[in-house]
Scaffold this motif. Structure first.
Motif, short mmCIF file in Angstrom:
data_model
loop_
_atom_site.label_atom_id
_atom_site.label_comp_id
_atom_site.label_asym_id
_atom_site.label_seq_id
_atom_site.Cartn_x
_atom_site.Cartn_y
_atom_site.Cartn_z
N ASN A 1 0.70 -1.12 -0.04
CA ASN A 1 0.01 -0.02 0.10
C ASN A 1 0.83 1.15 -0.07
N GLY A 2 0.55 2.00 -0.93
CA GLY A 2 1.22 3.27 -0.99
C GLY A 2 2.69 3.22 -1.57
N GLY A 3 3.20 2.07 -1.76
CA GLY A 3 4.65 2.12 -2.18
C GLY A 3 4.85 2.03 -3.60
N SER A 4 5.83 1.18 -4.06
CA SER A 4 6.31 1.26 -5.73
C SER A 4 7.05 -0.21 -5.54
N MET A 5 7.37 -0.32 -7.01
CA MET A 5 8.12 -1.48 -7.24
C MET A 5 9.60 -1.61 -6.49
N THR A 6 9.93 -0.42 -6.21
CA THR A 6 11.19 -0.34 -5.27
C THR A 6 11.10 -1.34 -3.86
N ALA A 7 10.02 -1.77 -3.52
CA ALA A 7 10.24 -2.63 -2.40
C ALA A 7 10.75 -3.95 -2.87
N PHE A 8 11.00 -4.15 -4.15
CA PHE A 8 11.62 -5.38 -4.65
C PHE A 8 13.18 -5.21 -4.71
N TYR B 1 14.28 -15.70 -14.13
CA TYR B 1 12.76 -15.43 -14.67
C TYR B 1 12.77 -13.92 -15.14
N LYS B 2 11.86 -13.78 -16.17
CA LYS B 2 11.36 -12.57 -16.89
C LYS B 2 10.66 -11.94 -15.61
N VAL B 3 11.46 -10.80 -14.95
CA VAL B 3 10.59 -10.35 -13.90
C VAL B 3 9.89 -9.15 -14.48
N ILE B 4 8.81 -8.96 -13.85
CA ILE B 4 7.75 -7.85 -14.38
C ILE B 4 7.57 -7.11 -12.97
N LEU B 5 8.07 -5.72 -13.11
CA LEU B 5 7.95 -5.10 -11.89
C LEU B 5 6.83 -3.97 -12.15
N VAL B 6 5.80 -3.67 -11.43
CA VAL B 6 4.65 -2.84 -11.73
C VAL B 6 4.60 -1.86 -10.43
N ASP B 7 4.07 -0.73 -10.76
CA ASP B 7 3.63 0.22 -9.87
C ASP B 7 2.24 0.11 -10.02
N SER B 8 1.45 -0.26 -8.76
CA SER B 8 0.03 -0.41 -8.69
C SER B 8 -0.86 0.88 -9.02
N ARG B 9 -2.04 0.80 -9.79
CA ARG B 9 -2.93 2.11 -9.98
C ARG B 9 -2.91 3.06 -8.88
N ALA B 10 -2.59 4.17 -9.14
CA ALA B 10 -2.47 5.37 -8.31
C ALA B 10 -1.52 5.26 -7.36
N GLN B 11 -0.36 4.55 -7.39
CA GLN B 11 0.88 4.49 -6.63
C GLN B 11 2.14 4.49 -7.46
N GLY B 12 3.08 4.74 -6.83
CA GLY B 12 4.42 5.09 -7.30
C GLY B 12 4.27 5.91 -8.75
N LYS B 13 4.78 5.60 -9.78
CA LYS B 13 4.52 6.36 -10.89
C LYS B 13 3.30 6.02 -11.72
N SER B 14 2.50 5.15 -11.52
CA SER B 14 1.27 5.03 -12.01
C SER B 14 0.34 5.89 -11.52
N VAL B 15 -0.38 6.74 -12.54
CA VAL B 15 -1.51 7.83 -12.06
C VAL B 15 -2.79 7.10 -12.29
N GLY B 16 -3.58 7.08 -11.26
CA GLY B 16 -5.03 6.92 -11.41
C GLY B 16 -5.93 7.83 -10.90
N SER B 17 -6.50 8.34 -11.76
CA SER B 17 -7.38 9.76 -11.21
C SER B 17 -8.63 9.26 -10.94
N ARG B 18 -9.27 8.07 -10.93
CA ARG B 18 -10.56 7.73 -10.53
C ARG B 18 -10.84 7.83 -8.90
N ASP B 19 -12.08 8.18 -8.62
CA ASP B 19 -12.24 8.33 -6.96
C ASP B 19 -12.09 7.05 -6.43
#
Length: 270
Positions: free
Chosen positions: A63-70, A81-99
Motif C-alpha cells: 500500500n502506497g509503495g512502488s516497485m522499489t520494494a523489491f 525469470y523474466k521479472v515484471i515490476l509494476v507500480d499499482s494503480r494510483a501508486q508509484g509512477k502509475s497515475v490513477g485519477s478515478r475516485d
C-alpha cells in the motif's frame, strides 16, 4: 618510471575499474529509463519495468509503495525469470485519477497488463497489499497465475486480522482526517490509498477455496498481520503451503531477503 609510480598508477587503474564496474551493476529499479515503460491499462497509464529472461514473474508491492520494494529481490530472480515490476494503480509512477479504488480493480489491471505484454500466465510474488492482490488475481483470473507467493496479506480490515495496535493507529488516523477537505491532488490520492486499507479487502474464506494454483502463504512471526489470520488463509486454500519466518516483522522480503528469495524460488521450481 619508478616502481612506486607504477604501483600507484596500477592502484589508481584498479580503483577506477572497480568504481566503473560497481556503477554498471547498480540498477535504479523503479526509476530506470532504460527499462521503464508506460502502458495504457484500463483507463490509466501503468508504469512497468522488465528484467531478465525466462518464465514470467510478476511482483506486486504494498500500500502506497512502488516497485522499489523489491530492490533486494530482483537481482536474484532476474537471473532465471523474466521479472515484471509494476507500480499499482494510483501508486508509484502509475497515475490513477478515478475516485474509487479496489483490490478487484487492481487484480483486473494486472491481468490486463499481462495480456498487453503477451504473457499468457505468470508466477506471482505479492507483499502486503500486493499479497492480497496476488490472492484476488488468482481468484478472478486463475488462468493467469502459475504459482503464487503471498506475504503479509489479510482478508478483512479489522483487529481480528491485523495487530490490534496497528488497527487502532489506522482508526485514529481515520477519525482525525475523515472530515478534512483535501485541496491538492496528492492529498486526495493519499487519502484514497489510505481508505483502500481502511475499508478493504472483504474476502470471505469460502472465496479462497476457488484458488487452484499452488500457493505459498508467508508471514513474519511478529508481522502486523496476526499469525492466526495468516493460518486461516493457508488453511482455506486447497493444497497451500505455509511459511512463518522467525524473527521477522511485516517486511519479510526485505528483512530476510536471501532466505526469502531462495525459499520462494524453491517453491516455484518444484
Amino acid at each position: 618510471m619508478s616502481k612506486m609510480k607504477l604501483l600507484l598508477l596500477l592502484i589508481l587503474f584498479q580503483a577506477i575499474t572497480v568504481l566503473c564496474y560497481s556503477q554498471e551493476k547498480v540498477v535504479p529499479y523503479g526509476n530506470n529509463p532504460l527499462a521503464g515503460k508506460y502502458y495504457n491499462i484500463r483507463g490509466f497509464k501503468m508504469y512497468c519495468e522488465v528484467y531478465g529472461e525466462g518464465q514470467p514473474l510478476l511482483m506486486i508491492h504494498g500500500n502506497g509503495g512502488s516497485m522499489t520494494a523489491f530492490l533486494k529481490n530482483v537481482p536474484y530472480f532476474s537471473k532465471k525469470y523474466k521479472v515484471i515490476l509494476v507500480d499499482s494503480r494510483a501508486q508509484g509512477k502509475s497515475v490513477g485519477s478515478r475516485d474509487s479504488l479496489s483490490f478487484e480493480m487492481m487484480a483486473d489491471d494486472f491481468a490486463t497488463l499481462l495480456d498487453t505484454l503477451h504473457v499468457d500466465k505468470s508466477f506471482v510474488i505479492g507483499w502486503s497489499d500486493g499479497g492480497i492482490n496476488a490472492l484476488i488475481l488468482a481468484m478472478r483470473h486463475p488462468e493467469k497465475v502459475i504459482k503464487l507467493a503471498s506475504s503479509g496479506a489479510n482478508l478483512w480490515p479489522d483487529s481480528t486480522a491485523m495487530n490490534p495496535g496497528v488497527w487502532k493507529d489506522e482508526q485514529n488516523q481515520y477519525n482525525s482526517s475523515k472530515n478534512k477537505a483535501w485541496s491538492t491532488a496528492k492529498e486526495k490520492n493519499d487519502w484514497k490509498i489510505f481508505m483502500l486499507d481502511w475499508l478493504q479487502p472483504n474476502v470471505p474464506l469460502s472465496a479462497l477455496k476457488t484458488i487452484r494454483c499452488p500457493s505459498l502463504i508467508i508471514c513474519g512471526d511478529h508481522d502486523m498481520i496476526r499469525l492466526e489470520h495468516t493460518v486461516l488463509i493457508y488453511q482455506n486454500i486447497p493444497g497451500a503451503s505455509l511459511w512463518v519466518l522467525p524473527k521477522s516483522g511485516h517486511a519479510t522480503l526485505m528483512e530476510h531477503a536471501d532466505e526469502f528469495n531462495k525459499k520462494v524460488d524453491e517453491f516455484f521450481s518444484k
